[in-house]
Design a protein around this motif. Structure first.
Motif, PDB file in Angstrom:
ATOM      1  N   ARG A   1      -1.256   3.404   8.397  1.00 41.48           N
ATOM      2  CA  ARG A   1      -2.269   2.458   8.896  1.00 41.48           C
ATOM      3  C   ARG A   1      -3.415   2.278   7.904  1.00 41.48           C
ATOM      4  N   ILE A   2      -3.147   2.609   6.650  1.00 43.45           N
ATOM      5  CA  ILE A   2      -4.133   2.461   5.584  1.00 43.45           C
ATOM      6  C   ILE A   2      -3.570   1.523   4.529  1.00 43.45           C
ATOM      7  N   ALA A   3      -4.333   0.500   4.174  1.00 39.92           N
ATOM      8  CA  ALA A   3      -3.892  -0.450   3.152  1.00 39.92           C
ATOM      9  C   ALA A   3      -4.767  -0.322   1.913  1.00 39.92           C
ATOM     10  N   LEU A   4      -4.117  -0.172   0.758  1.00 41.52           N
ATOM     11  CA  LEU A   4      -4.826  -0.173  -0.516  1.00 41.52           C
ATOM     12  C   LEU A   4      -4.976  -1.614  -0.968  1.00 41.52           C
ATOM     13  N   VAL A   5      -6.196  -2.007  -1.289  1.00 41.12           N
ATOM     14  CA  VAL A   5      -6.481  -3.394  -1.673  1.00 41.12           C
ATOM     15  C   VAL A   5      -6.877  -3.420  -3.140  1.00 41.12           C
ATOM     16  N   ASN A   6      -5.935  -3.879  -3.992  1.00 33.43           N
ATOM     17  CA  ASN A   6      -6.212  -3.913  -5.435  1.00 33.43           C
ATOM     18  C   ASN A   6      -5.552  -5.110  -6.111  1.00 33.43           C
ATOM     19  N   SER A   7      -5.382  -6.191  -5.330  1.00 29.29           N
ATOM     20  CA  SER A   7      -4.821  -7.432  -5.876  1.00 29.29           C
ATOM     21  C   SER A   7      -5.314  -8.591  -5.038  1.00 29.29           C
ATOM     22  N   ALA A   8      -5.142  -9.799  -5.561  1.00 29.80           N
ATOM     23  CA  ALA A   8      -5.589 -10.993  -4.829  1.00 29.80           C
ATOM     24  C   ALA A   8      -4.837 -11.138  -3.505  1.00 29.80           C
TER      25      ALA A   8
END
Length: 200
Positions: free
Chosen positions: A26-33
């Motif tokens: 339930r954790i999302a890594l955000v490192n792109s558009a």
């Protein structure tokens, strides 16, 4: 008549059962558009968010941090960890932090909001310092996430010292870093939800 309440001690908290943490599912890594657009779309469906940041520690006297390197936003169901070295993630993080219509709740946010202003060039809107809500309920000392979880849920919130002092500027975050960062924001969201629905 105002009632003065005592903030739980470390020893008191140590005796409590463990507060269940948000898992990697339930954790999302955000490192792109693409990831940033998906995160922002999901967050905008909710009015209340948990909020926190992480910065690479400075160990040399006089060294100035260029953090935050990570921005965490969470609902009571999920969390998103924005890596701010990525331009698209940084730009969309700045947009949502400046948006009205969403509360951004957390603990000890003075430094976080100051760093957001410097790094992202926006004024965070809708920020709620949860310590202030507890103080209004009669707690004299700052509560912090550990004290809040103990008071509201009778449980012990686990924080890894190793993760806390790790390199948050690293392009590749470890699973331990993701869990630590996400849960700080998620716990704030859960605490805020509880405070909105019942008195501490």
């Amino acid at each position: 008549m105002n009632t003065t309440r005592t903030t739980p001690s470390k020893d008191d908290i140590a005796l409590l059962p463990e507060f269940p943490r948000l898992g990697l599912d339930r954790i999302a890594l955000v490192n792109s558009a693409v990831a940033a657009r998906e995160a922002v779309a999901a967050l905008r469906d909710h009015a209340h968010w948990g909020f926190d940041t992480e910065s690479k520690p400075t160990f040399v006297q006089g060294e100035v941090s260029d953090g935050p390197h990570i921005l965490q936003l969470a609902t009571t169901e999920r969390a998103w960890v924005f890596q701010l070295h990525d331009p698209a993630s940084r730009d969309l993080a700045a947009q949502v932090m400046a948006e009205a219509g969403h509360s951004k709740a957390g603990f000890g946010l003075g430094d976080d909001t100051k760093r957001i202003r410097a790094k992202l060039g926006v004024e965070p809107v809708g920020v709620i310092e949860l310590n202030h809500l507890f103080r209004a309920s009669g707690y004299r000392k700052d509560m912090g996430v550990k004290g809040a979880v103990a008071v509201l849920f009778g449980q012990r919130f686990i924080k890894s010292k190793k993760a806390a002092t790790s390199n948050w500027a690293n392009p590749r975050l470890t699973e331990g870093q993701l869990i630590y960062a996400a849960n700080d924001a998620w716990a704030a969201a859960v605490v805020h939800e509880a405070l909105r629905t019942r008195a501490p």
